[in-house]
Motif scaffolding. Structure first.
Motif, PDB file in Angstrom:
ATOM      1  N   THR A 162       0.866  -1.178   0.000  1.00 42.71           N
ATOM      2  CA  THR A 162       0.000   0.000   0.000  1.00 42.71           C
ATOM      3  C   THR A 162       0.898   1.221   0.000  1.00 42.71           C
ATOM      4  OG1 THR A 162      -1.689  -1.158   1.286  1.00 42.71           O
ATOM      5  CG2 THR A 162      -1.816   1.260   1.197  1.00 42.71           C
TER       6      THR A 162
ATOM      7  N   LYS B 146       1.911   7.598  -3.724  1.00 45.28           N
ATOM      8  CA  LYS B 146       0.739   7.495  -4.593  1.00 45.28           C
ATOM      9  C   LYS B 146       0.638   8.704  -5.512  1.00 45.28           C
ATOM     10  CE  LYS B 146      -4.072   6.022  -4.366  1.00 45.28           C
ATOM     11  NZ  LYS B 146      -5.172   5.627  -3.466  1.00 45.28           N
TER      12      LYS B 146
ATOM     13  N   TYR C 229       5.004   2.857  -8.057  1.00 46.52           N
ATOM     14  CA  TYR C 229       4.962   1.986  -6.893  1.00 46.52           C
ATOM     15  C   TYR C 229       4.389   0.610  -7.230  1.00 46.52           C
ATOM     16  CZ  TYR C 229       0.097   3.702  -6.692  1.00 46.52           C
ATOM     17  OH  TYR C 229      -1.192   4.038  -6.982  1.00 46.52           O
TER      18      TYR C 229
ATOM     19  N   GLN D 261       1.953  -2.526  -6.530  1.00 49.37           N
ATOM     20  CA  GLN D 261       0.707  -2.969  -5.909  1.00 49.37           C
ATOM     21  C   GLN D 261       0.830  -4.416  -5.445  1.00 49.37           C
ATOM     22  OE1 GLN D 261      -1.399  -1.988  -9.508  1.00 49.37           O
ATOM     23  NE2 GLN D 261      -2.643  -0.441  -8.440  1.00 49.37           N
TER      24      GLN D 261
ATOM     25  N   GLY E 284       1.184   4.403 -10.573  1.00 45.53           N
ATOM     26  CA  GLY E 284       1.879   5.578 -10.082  1.00 45.53           C
ATOM     27  C   GLY E 284       2.069   6.645 -11.137  1.00 45.53           C
TER      28      GLY E 284
END
Length: 293
Positions: A22, A28, A33, A35, A110
């Motif tokens: 997360t 974010k 990033y 997941q 992202g």
């Protein structure tokens, strides 16, 4: 790829790995990033479907054979094959027949990921075969090893590694280990001419005549090697030169346009605004040298 080669990377010990992350609010908004990141060994009868998922999926095949169904086309996935797709669209990936399949999957999102994917999709089918898989494997290894740390520093490192992976696969269309040396030489000669003679009147026809090449082959080979058409490349060179003159001289915009090979001033201004985001006058006002005594 042998088991010993994979084990030497310190990543595969025979056990599946699934890591869910997360992102922080900062990641974010500003970073690339993870997941979900996983290492899998699947036997026959494995199938995964995705649709309308805000995610981009990268899967690298280590051994065995898999299948990808994407945009109504089926692809066979062999060792060293990588696919990169948008999970907003329907996708199905599975084992192939009775074969086992060993792979790494990476669900990504992202900042700017859509731009990376758009550029990838312009030049590639969803599946590419990596010429040098160890670069990708090394970065995937670093990603997995770095997920035990949930700090901001780790998120920054993860974003950097994802960016390096995406950059590497975007370079794939221009990485041709068996490229014809004569074709490459022709492209480089044309590129050098455009770099040095951009102020001349240049068209695709005139380039083809000058270098005694078929214009369609020239356009195809130039874009394949450089990533831009010859004319798009020429425009970039001209606009870049214009920026330098606007920064460092008092030459009029009309004269600069003529000097960089775009004698129609209105056309020059429109091209400049399209590529730089503002008019030449506005650019000079912000960037021009205004030394004070």
């Amino acid at each position: 790829m042998t088991t010993d080669q994979k084990n030497n990377l310190g990543l595969w010990n025979g056990d599946p790995v699934v890591i869910v992350r997360t992102p922080s609010a900062f990641a974010k908004q500003s970073l690339l990033y993870i997941q979900e990141l996983g290492y899998f060994q699947k036997t026959s009868a494995f199938t995964m479907e995705r649709k309308e998922l805000a995610s981009f999926l990268l899967v690298f095949t280590l051994s065995g054979k898999g299948e990808l169904l994407y945009r109504d086309k089926k692809y066979i996935l062999k060792p060293q094959d990588l696919f990169f797709i948008n999970c907003e669209e329907y996708v199905q990936y599975s084992t192939s027949g009775h074969e086992s399949w060993e792979f790494i999957s990476l669900y990504l999102y992202g900042n700017l990921i859509e731009n990376f994917y758009e550029q990838f999709a312009k030049h590639n089918k969803p599946v590419i075969s990596m010429h040098n898989p160890y670069i990708i494997l090394d970065k995937l290894h670093a990603l997995i090893c770095g997920q035990s740390d949930r700090s901001l520093s780790a998120e920054l490192l993860t974003s950097r590694l994802i960016g390096e992976i995406l950059t590497f696969i975007l370079q794939h269309p221009y990485d041709h280990p068996h490229v014809n040396a004569e074709t490459l030489s022709e492209v480089r000669r044309v590129q050098q001419y455009l770099d040095q003679s951009y102020c001349e009147r240049i068209t695709l026809d005139s380039l083809a005549d000058m270098f005694e090449l078929n214009k369609f082959n020239l356009a195809k080979n130039f874009k394949k090697q450089i990533g831009f058409s010859p004319i798009d490349y020429l425009i970039n060179v001209r606009i870049t030169a214009a920026q330098s003159w606007l920064k460092t001289s008092d030459m009029s915009i009309v004269d600069i346009a003529r000097y960089v090979g775009i004698p129609n001033t209105s056309h020059f201004i429109n091209l400049f605004k399209e590529h730089v985001g503002e008019t030449p006058h506005s650019f000079r006002k912000k960037w021009g040298n205004r030394s004070k005594l």
